[in-house]
Motif scaffolding. Structure first.
Motif, PDB file in Angstrom:
ATOM      1  N   GLU A 116       1.037  -0.835   0.344  1.00  0.00           N
ATOM      2  CA  GLU A 116      -0.339  -0.867  -0.057  1.00  0.00           C
ATOM      3  C   GLU A 116       0.454   0.933   0.147  1.00  0.00           C
ATOM      4  N   LEU A 117       0.351   2.040  -1.266  1.00  0.00           N
ATOM      5  CA  LEU A 117       1.543   3.118  -1.041  1.00  0.00           C
ATOM      6  C   LEU A 117       1.020   3.552  -0.398  1.00  0.00           C
ATOM      7  N   GLU A 118       1.922   4.657   0.637  1.00  0.00           N
ATOM      8  CA  GLU A 118       1.717   5.323   2.184  1.00  0.00           C
ATOM      9  C   GLU A 118       2.319   6.353   1.624  1.00  0.00           C
ATOM     10  N   THR A 119       2.528   7.384   0.835  1.00  0.00           N
ATOM     11  CA  THR A 119       3.064   8.560   0.482  1.00  0.00           C
ATOM     12  C   THR A 119       2.995   8.538  -0.701  1.00  0.00           C
ATOM     13  N   PRO A 120       1.245   9.371  -1.379  1.00  0.00           N
ATOM     14  CA  PRO A 120       1.067   8.840  -3.018  1.00  0.00           C
ATOM     15  C   PRO A 120       2.145  10.372  -3.299  1.00  0.00           C
ATOM     16  N   PHE A 121       2.262  10.070  -4.943  1.00  0.00           N
ATOM     17  CA  PHE A 121       2.372  10.683  -5.494  1.00  0.00           C
ATOM     18  C   PHE A 121       2.241  12.271  -5.690  1.00  0.00           C
ATOM     19  N   ASP A 122       2.576  13.326  -5.786  1.00  0.00           N
ATOM     20  CA  ASP A 122       2.527  14.397  -5.384  1.00  0.00           C
ATOM     21  C   ASP A 122       3.458  15.575  -6.622  1.00  0.00           C
ATOM     22  N   ILE A 123       3.411  16.348  -6.279  1.00  0.00           N
ATOM     23  CA  ILE A 123       4.505  17.639  -6.999  1.00  0.00           C
ATOM     24  C   ILE A 123       5.761  18.215  -5.761  1.00  0.00           C
ATOM     25  N   ARG A 124       5.905  17.555  -4.870  1.00  0.00           N
ATOM     26  CA  ARG A 124       6.717  17.694  -3.781  1.00  0.00           C
ATOM     27  C   ARG A 124       7.597  16.496  -3.931  1.00  0.00           C
ATOM     28  N   HIS A 125       7.651  15.680  -4.237  1.00  0.00           N
ATOM     29  CA  HIS A 125       8.430  14.328  -5.163  1.00  0.00           C
ATOM     30  C   HIS A 125       9.206  14.456  -5.861  1.00  0.00           C
ATOM     31  N   PHE A 126       8.827  15.507  -7.147  1.00  0.00           N
ATOM     32  CA  PHE A 126       9.824  15.561  -8.416  1.00  0.00           C
ATOM     33  C   PHE A 126      10.396  16.963  -7.601  1.00  0.00           C
ATOM     34  N   LYS A 127      10.051  17.764  -6.756  1.00  0.00           N
ATOM     35  CA  LYS A 127      10.902  19.265  -6.516  1.00  0.00           C
ATOM     36  C   LYS A 127      12.223  18.190  -5.586  1.00  0.00           C
ATOM     37  N   ARG A 128      12.530  17.097  -4.819  1.00  0.00           N
ATOM     38  CA  ARG A 128      12.627  16.601  -4.384  1.00  0.00           C
ATOM     39  C   ARG A 128      13.704  16.319  -4.939  1.00  0.00           C
ATOM     40  N   ALA A 129      13.579  15.347  -6.230  1.00  0.00           N
ATOM     41  CA  ALA A 129      14.538  15.448  -7.297  1.00  0.00           C
ATOM     42  C   ALA A 129      15.255  15.984  -7.331  1.00  0.00           C
ATOM     43  N   LEU A 130      14.837  17.217  -7.814  1.00  0.00           N
ATOM     44  CA  LEU A 130      15.094  18.570  -8.861  1.00  0.00           C
ATOM     45  C   LEU A 130      15.978  18.856  -7.105  1.00  0.00           C
ATOM     46  N   VAL A 131      16.096  18.771  -6.012  1.00  0.00           N
ATOM     47  CA  VAL A 131      17.093  19.105  -5.342  1.00  0.00           C
ATOM     48  C   VAL A 131      18.569  18.296  -5.157  1.00  0.00           C
ATOM     49  N   TYR A 132      18.059  17.542  -5.747  1.00  0.00           N
ATOM     50  CA  TYR A 132      19.174  16.683  -5.964  1.00  0.00           C
ATOM     51  C   TYR A 132      20.323  16.700  -7.422  1.00  0.00           C
ATOM     52  N   ALA A 133      19.277  17.705  -8.285  1.00  0.00           N
ATOM     53  CA  ALA A 133      19.471  18.342  -9.529  1.00  0.00           C
ATOM     54  C   ALA A 133      20.602  18.641  -9.216  1.00  0.00           C
ATOM     55  N   GLY A 134      20.142  20.067  -8.589  1.00  0.00           N
ATOM     56  CA  GLY A 134      20.990  21.350  -7.747  1.00  0.00           C
ATOM     57  C   GLY A 134      21.666  21.653  -7.165  1.00  0.00           C
ATOM     58  N   ARG A 135      22.658  19.900  -6.758  1.00  0.00           N
ATOM     59  CA  ARG A 135      23.581  19.659  -6.304  1.00  0.00           C
ATOM     60  C   ARG A 135      24.226  20.314  -7.803  1.00  0.00           C
ATOM     61  N   TYR A 136      24.270  20.151  -8.345  1.00  0.00           N
ATOM     62  CA  TYR A 136      25.248  19.879  -9.708  1.00  0.00           C
ATOM     63  C   TYR A 136      25.062  20.998 -11.062  1.00  0.00           C
ATOM     64  N   LYS A 137      24.778  22.696 -10.471  1.00  0.00           N
ATOM     65  CA  LYS A 137      23.527  23.559 -11.688  1.00  0.00           C
ATOM     66  C   LYS A 137      24.384  23.930 -12.039  1.00  0.00           C
ATOM     67  N   TRP A 138      26.060  24.258 -11.907  1.00  0.00           N
ATOM     68  CA  TRP A 138      26.906  24.400 -13.004  1.00  0.00           C
ATOM     69  C   TRP A 138      27.216  23.653 -14.096  1.00  0.00           C
ATOM     70  N   ARG A 139      26.867  22.537 -13.435  1.00  0.00           N
ATOM     71  CA  ARG A 139      27.424  21.359 -14.582  1.00  0.00           C
ATOM     72  C   ARG A 139      25.874  21.298 -15.687  1.00  0.00           C
ATOM     73  N   ILE A 140      24.955  21.487 -14.913  1.00  0.00           N
ATOM     74  CA  ILE A 140      23.600  21.553 -16.065  1.00  0.00           C
ATOM     75  C   ILE A 140      23.299  22.905 -16.522  1.00  0.00           C
ATOM     76  N   MET A 141      24.159  23.997 -15.979  1.00  0.00           N
ATOM     77  CA  MET A 141      23.831  25.591 -16.788  1.00  0.00           C
ATOM     78  C   MET A 141      24.956  24.757 -18.202  1.00  0.00           C
ATOM     79  N   LEU A 142      26.107  24.383 -17.804  1.00  0.00           N
ATOM     80  CA  LEU A 142      26.955  24.297 -19.031  1.00  0.00           C
ATOM     81  C   LEU A 142      26.158  22.879 -19.957  1.00  0.00           C
TER      82      LEU A 142
END
Length: 600
Positions: A11-37
């Protein structure tokens, strides 16, 4: 619990909402300069790609009618340069973003593993280990494509659409409106498909988890399977799980495969409409000649370039929806609360002397009051005292020693060590001073030396040899092919249960614990070896507060105190002689065991 079964969907106890995706973006934010490149490289690639149709327009409308060969060659060279430039920068972007994506996946996996290390025993008691492993390996691998190229590709395809739309309106706003006319059909189709596709991939993740749980259970229990000749029955169970997985997979893939041909058909209809609108409406009916052959050709190319990002975005939506089903499970595990944790400002446990006191301790697994294991339990153990816990199976003997180590938090009362409430001290400083020997002596993959030093990495080789001599395992180890550097297989395969217990015994000696717990620690050792090990036991227990759980009562006669655990508490306590004189529960248990041994 139901989720602790391989054939029950979680049983999925924490259904997906946009906050899950934002959390994934937090990980991406650690590499923002390479992403900008990566973004910069993509912009260059897009601009280079947009130059081609515009150069083709001038070639058709200007160079060819005027028979300007030099201009035609110049435009052709420009188109070739633009093509190679676009491909080169797109390839460089792909390399940069692939590295970024793998770094993000690495971070998520590390965070999840670190969190799993902190979770209490209760979490593992309630879930098949296969369902935990699938999150750490399969699910994270499944979101790899989203984190590697999905995010940056989404941004770049949106920018690509804006650039192309701007150029199309610059070339011919009338034909640009024709191209945009297919968007309502595209949006309507994606909205129709979204919820169905997400549910389908959630079902796939459930079936993947179930199958992985059963595989893990089957591999661990393969010995029992063979002993009871359950191979055929197990194959049938696995077949059912595989069939269920295949059905859900095919359903999810069917939805995913609907996207590309549907969007491609919309794009082809729109592209055909450009020729009708350009050649018939503008050139014929309007009679203005507003749509030249070059304009129509260029807009046809731009239409293809406009719908190509939409096709890519629809494929990205496939990837996104698939990954969402796995992100939900990953973040659910990351959000699992660490129930046994340090309080804010927890003090370090001082060097333990060994006085232990239970004060009205009440405990139940999962806080279920209907299945209370211990109720208002109180007792005191003096420093250096050896205590044996005896009683019927399931009475709570192992629970008591688990609570001393704070593997679980109690529901009520207090547990004190040297007057310190263990709930107020740092867990690491408590467990570091405890040594626990279990009935199932777990041996890790690695060398014998690695396993022996597992609880004390600073132990010298000389100390290791002495500990092994004390328990009588030194000669066996030196007789191995590579002695102490011999590699041990997973879970100690190739070693007998007794040999594994002796290695675990030496490991505990090297840890030099202040409180010692022996939970059926000699159950796999024969009686003769156990008698020979009595000196080792005496050495290990000397000066340490010790708790011994043993079903062979003859092995605990010398303990300072024996406590009979039953009926959610301790029904009687005392020395062996005192309890035998009382002729209570311990007397009945001991005499029954002695009579049984005599008969045998």
């Amino acid at each position: 619990m139901a989720r602790n079964k391989f054939d029950i969907d979680e049983e999925l106890e924490t259904p997906f909402d946009i906050r899950h995706f934002k959390r994934a973006l937090v990980y991406a934010g650690r590499y923002k300069w390479r992403i900008m490149l990566g973004v910069l490289l993509s912009l260059v690639s897009i601009i280079a790609g947009l130059a081609g149709p515009m150069l083709a327009l001038y070639a058709i409308d200007t160079a060819i009618p005027n028979k300007d060969v030099s201009l035609l060659f110049l435009l052709a060279g420009g188109m070739l340069t633009a093509t190679f430039t676009g491909v080169f920068f797109a390839q460089r972007r792909s390399i940069v973003m692939t590295k970024v994506g793998q770094d993000i996946i690495f971070d998520i996996r590390e965070d999840l593993f670190a969190h799993l290390q902190k979770l209490s025993f209760e979490y593992y008691d309630n879930r098949p280990h296969g369902k935990i492993l699938v999150r750490l390996v399969n699910y994270i691998n499944s979101v790899s494509e989203l984190m590697t190229n999905g995010i940056i590709n989404f941004v770049m395809e949106m920018l690509n659409l804006l650039f192309i739309a701007g150029v199309m309106f610059f070339v011919s706003w009338q034909l640009a409106l024709v191209v945009l006319g297919g968007l309502p059909f595209f949006i309507g189709f994606m909205l129709f498909l979204k919820s169905r596709q997400r549910k389908a991939w959630q079902d796939v993740s459930d079936k993947t988890s179930n199958m992985n749980a059963y595989l893990h259970e089957s591999i661990v229990g393969v010995g029992i399977t063979k002993a009871f000749t359950r191979e055929d029955e197990n194959a049938e169970i696995f077949d059912k799980l595989s069939v269920s997985y295949r059905k859900k997979w095919m359903r999810a893939v069917t939805y995913s495969l609907l996207v590309w041909p549907t969007v491609d058909n919309i794009a082809n209809i729109v592209r055909g409409s450009i020729f009708i609108a350009g050649l018939v409406v503008f050139a014929g009916a309007a009679g203005t000649g507003a749509a030249t052959l070059g304009t129509v050709a260029a807009m046809s190319q731009y239409s293809w370039r406009f719908w190509q990002p939409l096709i890519n975005l629809s494929n990205l939506m496939n990837t996104f929806i698939t990954a969402v089903a796995y992100l939900e499970r990953i973040f659910e595990a990351l959000d699992e609360p660490v129930k046994v944790t340090d309080k804010i400002g927890a003090a370090q446990m001082p060097l333990i002397k060994g006085e232990i006191a239970f004060e009205n301790v009440t405990f139940s697994y999962e806080n279920n009051k209907t299945t209370t294991v211990l109720e208002d339990l109180s007792f005191t153990v003096k420093p250096g005292e050896s205590v044996a816990l005896v009683g019927p199976t399931g009475a709570g003997k192992t629970t008591i020693v688990s609570l001393i180590s704070r593997f679980y938090d109690i529901d009520g009362g207090r547990i004190l060590i040297d007057g310190n409430n263990i709930a107020d001290v740092a867990i690491h400083s408590l467990r570091k001073q405890m040594g626990i020997m279990l009935q199932d002596s777990f041996i890790f993959s690695g060398t014998v030396m690695f396993n022996l030093k597992y609880g004390n990495r600073d132990a010298t080789d000389k100390q290791v040899y002495e500990a092994c001599k004390i328990v009588g395992i030194h000669d066996f180890i030196t007789g191995l092919d590579h002695g102490y550097e011999t590699e041990i297989k997973e879970r100690g395969a190739g070693l007998s249960a007794g040999q594994k217990q002796l290695i675990a015994f030496a490991r505990t000696i090297l840890a030099d614990p202040r409180i010692l717990v022996l939970d059926e620690a000699t159950s796999s050792i024969d009686a003769k070896t156990e008698r020979n090990m009595q000196k080792s036991l005496d050495y290990l227990m000397e000066g340490r507060t010790s708790f011994v759980i043993a079903h062979r009562l003859s092995t605990i006669r010398g303990c300072d105190k024996i406590m009979y655990v039953n009926e959610k508490g301790i029904t009687e306590a005392g020395s062996h002689d005192e309890l035998m004189s009382a002729k209570g529960d311990y007397y009945s248990l001991y005499t029954a065991q002695v009579l049984h041994a005599a008969v045998v």
